[in-house]
Design a protein around this motif. Sequence first.
Motif, mmCIF file in Angstrom:
data_model
loop_
_atom_site.group_PDB
_atom_site.id
_atom_site.type_symbol
_atom_site.label_atom_id
_atom_site.label_comp_id
_atom_site.label_asym_id
_atom_site.label_seq_id
_atom_site.Cartn_x
_atom_site.Cartn_y
_atom_site.Cartn_z
ATOM 1 N N ALA A 131 0.817 -1.220 0.000
ATOM 2 C CA ALA A 131 0.000 0.000 0.000
ATOM 3 C C ALA A 131 0.848 1.266 0.000
ATOM 4 C CB ALA A 131 -0.982 -0.009 1.168
ATOM 5 N N LEU A 132 1.959 1.235 -0.704
ATOM 6 C CA LEU A 132 2.809 2.418 -0.818
ATOM 7 C C LEU A 132 2.374 3.215 -2.038
ATOM 8 C CD1 LEU A 132 6.277 0.767 -0.151
ATOM 9 C CD2 LEU A 132 4.846 2.021 1.463
ATOM 10 N N LYS A 133 2.508 4.518 -1.957
ATOM 11 C CA LYS A 133 2.200 5.343 -3.121
ATOM 12 C C LYS A 133 2.976 6.644 -3.062
ATOM 13 C CE LYS A 133 -1.815 7.818 -1.419
ATOM 14 N NZ LYS A 133 -3.163 8.244 -1.722
ATOM 15 N N GLN A 134 3.105 7.242 -4.207
ATOM 16 C CA GLN A 134 3.762 8.540 -4.338
ATOM 17 C C GLN A 134 2.740 9.629 -4.037
ATOM 18 O OE1 GLN A 134 5.958 9.353 -8.068
ATOM 19 N NE2 GLN A 134 4.617 11.132 -8.251
ATOM 20 N N SER A 135 3.125 10.595 -3.200
ATOM 21 C CA SER A 135 2.232 11.726 -2.923
ATOM 22 C C SER A 135 2.731 13.024 -3.556
ATOM 23 C CB SER A 135 2.068 11.915 -1.412
ATOM 24 O OG SER A 135 3.308 12.238 -0.815
ATOM 25 N N ASP A 153 0.479 12.205 -7.654
ATOM 26 C CA ASP A 153 0.889 10.809 -7.727
ATOM 27 C C ASP A 153 1.326 10.439 -9.149
ATOM 28 O OD1 ASP A 153 -1.551 10.821 -9.028
ATOM 29 O OD2 ASP A 153 -2.410 9.170 -7.888
ATOM 30 N N TRP A 209 7.971 11.693 -2.783
ATOM 31 C CA TRP A 209 7.553 11.583 -1.392
ATOM 32 C C TRP A 209 6.505 10.488 -1.313
ATOM 33 C CZ3 TRP A 209 9.603 15.804 -3.466
ATOM 34 C CH2 TRP A 209 10.465 16.575 -2.695
ATOM 35 N N ASP A 210 6.554 9.690 -0.245
ATOM 36 C CA ASP A 210 5.596 8.594 -0.104
ATOM 37 C C ASP A 210 4.302 9.092 0.544
ATOM 38 O OD1 ASP A 210 6.085 8.749 2.655
ATOM 39 O OD2 ASP A 210 7.268 6.913 2.720
ATOM 40 N N GLN A 211 3.387 8.171 0.803
ATOM 41 C CA GLN A 211 2.074 8.505 1.351
ATOM 42 C C GLN A 211 2.152 9.146 2.734
ATOM 43 O OE1 GLN A 211 3.204 5.395 0.835
ATOM 44 N NE2 GLN A 211 3.339 4.598 2.925
ATOM 45 N N ASP A 212 3.266 8.965 3.449
ATOM 46 C CA ASP A 212 3.445 9.563 4.772
ATOM 47 C C ASP A 212 4.274 10.849 4.722
ATOM 48 O OD1 ASP A 212 2.033 7.441 6.000
ATOM 49 O OD2 ASP A 212 3.836 6.195 5.940
ATOM 50 N N GLY A 213 4.585 11.322 3.507
ATOM 51 C CA GLY A 213 5.341 12.558 3.360
ATOM 52 C C GLY A 213 6.843 12.408 3.517
#
Length: 180
Positions: free
Chosen positions: A65-69, A98, A123-127
């Motif tokens: 469940a990783l994603k680019q933010s 994304d 940057w990932d989903q958590d910044g």
Amino acid sequence: MSKSFSRLIGLIVIFATLAAAGCSAAGSLQVENLRCEYRTDPVGIDAAQPRLSWVLVPSDPSRRALKQSAYRILASSTLSALEADRGDLWDSGKVASDRQNQVEYAGSALESARECFWKVQVWDQDGRPSAWSPAARWTMGLLKAEEWQARWIGHDAATGAPDPKAMLPAAYLRKSFPLD
């Protein structure tokens, strides 16, 4: 057991737990496979605003469940400028998106035969930011018709002599032959 030794063990356990949870300083994503106009390090790009793409890979393959933010693209006229994190052609700044496919170059106007070096940070989903991608490059082609200096091989239909200005396109490097 002394208090300082117990504290040391406690800190080691906390750091090990955080590391196992994927809380690394470099973020949870890595940027790889940089492409310009669908190609790796292409030569002869004829688009005034080339489209850039990249692939994301998890730093820890077991993470889900990783994603680019967000992303940031740097483009430089020299590799040394890029390695110094100077985008003298383009610094997109941090863009909340994304998107990682077909991002249009939006920097300084590119001239014919210019070599461009670029890299991406996401940057990932958590910044958390990733490390910068490895450097990639592209080279612009000739963008104006008057820059072409080609002399085509062919013949003048009237005289049989080579004359590139008087030739029809069908006369270029053509010979008829029978097939049995």
